[in-house]
Design an enzyme around this catalytic site. Sequence first.
Site, PDB file in Angstrom:
ATOM      1  N   GLU A  84      -2.659  -9.132   3.542  1.00 49.51           N
ATOM      2  CA  GLU A  84      -2.878  -9.889   4.816  1.00 49.51           C
ATOM      3  C   GLU A  84      -4.387  -9.647   5.192  1.00 49.51           C
ATOM      4  OE1 GLU A  84      -3.269  -5.526   5.400  1.00 49.51           O
ATOM      5  OE2 GLU A  84      -1.972  -6.587   4.264  1.00 49.51           O
TER       6      GLU A  84
ATOM      7  N   HIS B  14      -3.848  -5.124  -0.045  1.00 49.40           N
ATOM      8  CA  HIS B  14      -3.414  -5.874   1.264  1.00 49.40           C
ATOM      9  C   HIS B  14      -3.648  -7.353   1.199  1.00 49.40           C
ATOM     10  CE1 HIS B  14      -3.523  -2.127   3.633  1.00 49.40           C
ATOM     11  NE2 HIS B  14      -4.048  -1.740   2.535  1.00 49.40           N
TER      12      HIS B  14
ATOM     13  N   CYS C 189       0.784  -0.974  -0.191  1.00 50.30           N
ATOM     14  CA  CYS C 189      -0.008  -0.151   0.046  1.00 50.30           C
ATOM     15  C   CYS C 189       0.846   1.341  -0.086  1.00 50.30           C
ATOM     16  CB  CYS C 189      -1.058  -0.090   1.045  1.00 50.30           C
ATOM     17  SG  CYS C 189      -2.360   1.048   1.069  1.00 50.30           S
TER      18      CYS C 189
END
Length: 366
Positions: A333, A331, A246
């Site tokens: 995660e 993202h 990001c």
Amino acid sequence: MKRQLILEDGTIFVGKGFGSTENSIGEVVFNTGMTGYQEILSDPSYCGQIVTLTYPLIGNYGINRDDFESIAPAIHGLIVKETASVPSNWRSMETLDELLKSKNIPGLEGIDTRKLTRIIRQYGTLKGAICSIDVNVDEIVQQLKSHSLPTDQVKTVSTKSAYPSPGRGYRVVLVDFGMKHGILRELNVRNCDVIVVPHNITAEEVLRLNPDGIMLSNGPGDPKDVPEAIEMIKGVLGKAPLFGICLGHQLFALACGANSVKMKFGHRGSNHPVKNLETGEVDITSQNHGYTVEMDSIQNTPLKVTHIALNDGTVEGLKHTEYPAFTVQYHPEASPGPEDANSLFNDFLELIETHKKEGNAVCQNA
């Protein structure tokens, strides 16, 4: 209790207040995720923003102890169509209203969130104020027009001092620009020996920690507001494998000579399709960013575009053509969202292992 949202263009939305009764100003954005409101409101990348959730019912599974992405939420307000006053979930410990009250964050419900989202999509993100019903609207509009959005969000949410998250695997220095806890969790699951460091750490200080790999976290705001991080990245490139997420992706691009620009209304949601240009595979990804790397600026840099957004063709992944370094705009995660891209953390560790083997081979042949 009636409260209202006033936008800088003079548009007014009257609804019911919940959470804190404080007046608040911020950039009004929207997130299209159907679930994950707890992770969204605690994501440091929303620092200084008033977040509108497009899903119509929010708070129905309450708030639990496990799903926070930061200890201190940094959003300036939350706007929803309807809140659930009686949540139902075995993990629930309190209501959304109770959490916002405890964190002094104002909320507004009962407005037409579809109309608000259409306004943002048509005109771009706007400054707005959540305030009481008896304020002078003209004064608030003038205040919003003259109000400058903050440029120190990363400094606000980054850790002030380094700290370890020990493991017996590879040593990873994780630079915290507004790190979601999910990133640290994924490294911990892989037994990495993580040292989390502040956003303003120097390249020399990073290298003194003898990292096997360096990770650049997500974070809020304009990457050009963090020039010290750009210089740090220039100093560590090629010294250890690097993985950016990001804001870390955008800072990496700037450090390599590319440019970043502000998007009209950004990508914020849990269902953004991203194509891997090297494999042809498509992942459904979680995203939260208002800036993007300019595609044309990649030319004449040592960077290669590896991923693109299928919705608008923007850059979603980069790889350095000379050094062991890669980044993604989305993202992996998740938290919240699909975990299609979770394997990127494994790719990072494999890059570290390859780099160490190549380094050992050079030493043996010397």
